[in-house]
Design an enzyme around this catalytic site. Sequence first.
Site, short mmCIF file in Angstrom:
data_model
loop_
_atom_site.label_atom_id
_atom_site.label_comp_id
_atom_site.label_asym_id
_atom_site.label_seq_id
_atom_site.Cartn_x
_atom_site.Cartn_y
_atom_site.Cartn_z
N LYS A 32 6.27 4.07 -3.22
CA LYS A 32 5.19 4.82 -3.86
C LYS A 32 5.43 6.33 -3.71
CE LYS A 32 2.01 0.97 -3.27
NZ LYS A 32 0.98 0.31 -2.43
N GLN A 43 -2.77 1.38 2.68
CA GLN A 43 -1.86 0.24 2.49
C GLN A 43 -2.35 -0.98 3.26
OE1 GLN A 43 0.96 0.19 0.40
NE2 GLN A 43 0.87 -1.99 0.85
N ASP A 64 -6.85 2.84 -5.94
CA ASP A 64 -6.57 1.40 -6.00
C ASP A 64 -7.70 0.64 -6.69
OD1 ASP A 64 -4.06 0.68 -5.01
OD2 ASP A 64 -4.69 0.96 -2.92
#
Length: 288
Positions: A54, A98, A121
Amino acid sequence: MTAKVIDGKAIAASIRERLAADVVAFRNVANRSPKLAAILVGDNPASHVYVRNKEQACSKVGIASDVHRLPDSTTQQELLELIARLNADETVSGILVQLPLPKAIDETTVLDAVSPIKDVDCFHPENVGRMAQGRPRFLPCTPRAVQVLLRESNVTVDGAHVVVLGRSEIVGKPVSLMLVQKGETANATVTICHSRTKNLAEITRTADILIAAIGQPRFVTAEMVRPGAVVIDVGINRVGDRLVGDVDWEPVSAIASAITPVPGGVGPMTIAMLLENTLTAAKLQSDA
Ligand SMILES: NC(=O)c1ccc[n+]([C@@H]2O[C@H](COP(=O)([O-])OP(=O)(O)OC[C@H]3O[C@@H](n4cnc5c(N)ncnc54)[C@H](OP(=O)(O)O)[C@@H]3O)[C@@H](O)[C@H]2O)c1
């Protein structure tokens, strides 16, 4: 029939190219770069790889990124304090936590603490609610990746019967909600299956589009797929030293009309959608 392979890597590369130009345009107007802050707790090797990918993807399109690498011993309170600081930091456009988090930390509490306007997200209940009502602020990355892959491959979703295998909050449930909406690359008739579904193969064989997101290596066999169906394989499973999907790729690609590979299908597109959400977040905050 041999399926057309839907090349997620190539589609993601063309999206990144467009995004890089959009980031330059944003920077010219806003006088700053969009920035993603990623939080990585503990030493899960797969999570370290995901976060590194990422970070690299951000730098390719001109998005700044900071990775906060915290030890396994980090307490929930310490993590919440870091999120509060990042929420208040005007240079940070998007925050990514994460997953998975260490067992001692409650994931829901942590994800709910991310500011809804930095929630790239799309896990915050406010953003999930907006998405479910068809007025999204952000779209969740993997479900959006699936939708864009279908769009870019000219698959007709409108009126199609989509069968989704899996009902997780990250993939199965949101992708079902997105494809059933009124709108482009949507208007599908959606059936959601999960571990309690009876006669699974009977249902999957009725799919025009089959989306597998269960985390079971090569679970979807050719007998479960209608010849000519489009198959999107979200699964990423490590088998020995190989990554395989939830679909038994070779026999299924012999009968499907189009199929995504693993790796190189949904995975790279998920990251491209994260970049897109980070730019969206930066724009939202610069308007605010
Ligand atoms: N490509 C990407 O970028 C990306 C992103 C996210 C996830 N993934 C991958 O996608 C897969 C799914 O991820 P997830 O986070 O959604 O997983 P998850 O949270 O473990 O959910 C799995 C879902 O599949 C269902 N399921 C499991 N075994 C089944 C079976 N034998 N028959 C029918 N349904 C079954 C479960 O049913 P119940 O609800 O009844 O338990 C659950 O709803 C994993 O391989 C993951 O690594 C890939």
